[in-house]
Design a protein around this motif. Sequence first.
Motif, PDB file in Angstrom:
ATOM      1  N   LEU A  16      44.526  48.147  40.184  1.00 18.13           N
ATOM      2  CA  LEU A  16      44.923  47.487  41.368  1.00 18.13           C
ATOM      3  C   LEU A  16      45.953  47.698  41.779  1.00 18.13           C
ATOM      4  O   LEU A  16      46.423  47.022  42.933  1.00 18.13           O
ATOM      5  N   SER A  20      47.451  46.460  45.587  1.00 17.04           N
ATOM      6  CA  SER A  20      48.087  45.350  45.788  1.00 17.04           C
ATOM      7  C   SER A  20      49.254  45.382  45.379  1.00 17.04           C
ATOM      8  O   SER A  20      49.649  46.905  44.602  1.00 17.04           O
ATOM      9  N   SER A  22      51.328  43.798  43.862  1.00 18.87           N
ATOM     10  CA  SER A  22      51.981  42.856  42.421  1.00 18.87           C
ATOM     11  C   SER A  22      50.833  43.131  41.416  1.00 18.87           C
ATOM     12  O   SER A  22      50.355  42.195  40.604  1.00 18.87           O
ATOM     13  N   GLY A  23      50.293  44.347  41.202  1.00 16.41           N
ATOM     14  CA  GLY A  23      49.255  44.644  40.327  1.00 16.41           C
ATOM     15  C   GLY A  23      48.974  45.075  39.133  1.00 16.41           C
ATOM     16  O   GLY A  23      48.633  44.204  38.466  1.00 16.41           O
ATOM     17  N   SER A  25      50.682  42.137  37.504  1.00 10.07           N
ATOM     18  CA  SER A  25      51.184  40.125  38.151  1.00 10.07           C
ATOM     19  C   SER A  25      49.199  40.048  38.337  1.00 10.07           C
ATOM     20  O   SER A  25      49.226  38.932  37.220  1.00 10.07           O
ATOM     21  N   ASP A  26      48.832  40.870  39.444  1.00 10.37           N
ATOM     22  CA  ASP A  26      47.345  40.138  39.809  1.00 10.37           C
ATOM     23  C   ASP A  26      46.804  40.389  38.112  1.00 10.37           C
ATOM     24  O   ASP A  26      45.693  39.316  38.031  1.00 10.37           O
ATOM     25  N   ALA A  29      47.472  37.951  35.754  1.00 12.17           N
ATOM     26  CA  ALA A  29      46.337  36.777  36.143  1.00 12.17           C
ATOM     27  C   ALA A  29      45.486  36.805  36.028  1.00 12.17           C
ATOM     28  O   ALA A  29      44.065  35.334  35.578  1.00 12.17           O
ATOM     29  N   LEU A  30      44.146  37.145  36.328  1.00 13.77           N
ATOM     30  CA  LEU A  30      43.452  38.297  35.860  1.00 13.77           C
ATOM     31  C   LEU A  30      43.000  37.321  34.345  1.00 13.77           C
ATOM     32  O   LEU A  30      41.680  36.236  33.901  1.00 13.77           O
ATOM     33  N   ALA A  65      38.390  42.795  42.425  1.00 13.07           N
ATOM     34  CA  ALA A  65      40.341  42.271  42.931  1.00 13.07           C
ATOM     35  C   ALA A  65      40.030  44.133  43.877  1.00 13.07           C
ATOM     36  O   ALA A  65      40.968  44.584  45.031  1.00 13.07           O
ATOM     37  N   LEU A  71      43.029  37.405  44.967  1.00  9.29           N
ATOM     38  CA  LEU A  71      42.817  36.798  43.927  1.00  9.29           C
ATOM     39  C   LEU A  71      42.978  35.288  44.145  1.00  9.29           C
ATOM     40  O   LEU A  71      41.649  34.876  42.907  1.00  9.29           O
ATOM     41  N   TRP A  78      44.928  28.132  43.596  1.00  5.11           N
ATOM     42  CA  TRP A  78      45.862  29.121  44.207  1.00  5.11           C
ATOM     43  C   TRP A  78      47.350  27.934  44.179  1.00  5.11           C
ATOM     44  O   TRP A  78      47.107  26.861  44.648  1.00  5.11           O
TER      45      TRP A  78
END
Length: 285
Positions: A16, A20, A22-23, A25-26, A29-30, A65, A71, A78
């Motif tokens: 990611l 991104s 913010s790979g 943190s993404d 989150a997933l 993603a 995201l 969100w």
Amino acid sequence: MSTTVRVLLREAAGRLTPVSDSGSSDAQALLRFVLGTDRAWLIAHPDAEINASQRAQFDALVERAASGEPLPYLLGRWPFYDRDFIVTPAVLIPRPETELLLEQALAFSVDRALTAIDVGTGSGALAVTLAALRPRAEVFATDASADALVVARQNACLYDAPVTFLLGDLLTPLIERRVHSDLIMANLPYIPSDEVDRLPVSKHEPRQALDGGRDGLDLIRRLLVQVLLVLNPGGLVLLEFMSGQGETVAAEARRLLPNAAVEILHDYAGHDRIACVRPLVAAKS
């Protein structure tokens, strides 16, 4: 075959990060979404095993993603201001910049029983938050997209927020019902048409919520023309626009609403972002 939280997050972050800022943190989150847990649990259990079914679901989301799918659409929720909102590809993803508009609306409506309108409500983030935090306010919200209103109504139900949703163009549904308002909020499409397709957001977010016409201000102008048919004396209009449009928005507001007081506010990055317009003429009966 199972694997661990640590390994999955490391692999996903690697996939990611190229798409991104913010790979890591993404990826978290997933994985939280797949496991139905929170960030604290992930941090405390790096060696917890993830079964094959969970890994397959996680890998599929990471693949989407990595291809650029936002995201928020993958998660279906969100954050905006003080709560999470349901989002789908039928609505624009709520942005932090719009919270500045909300803060102005909350300040204007404090300790007041008033009528407010959110024009082009999308997910309903503005209307629902205002109705939830200002229970004395009567809140209306309009949108030209029936699909967007489905999402907005879901968010209103989620937070038990009393918002009246109306399908139609800008303020037209309110004008037809002879509704007068003290506050008008609008985060309308403001990207110039020839720029929309060059932006990454155009690949996934609804074009109807992005395309603002030749210079990005077509809908804002049309809204300003309608304002005096709706706004009460002493009322306030709050408009979000694209950075760099501030001078033009202010000039158009003064042209279409002669003698209006116009103030341009900057966002947290210092860019012009919100117009506060106070017409000096009462709404027409």
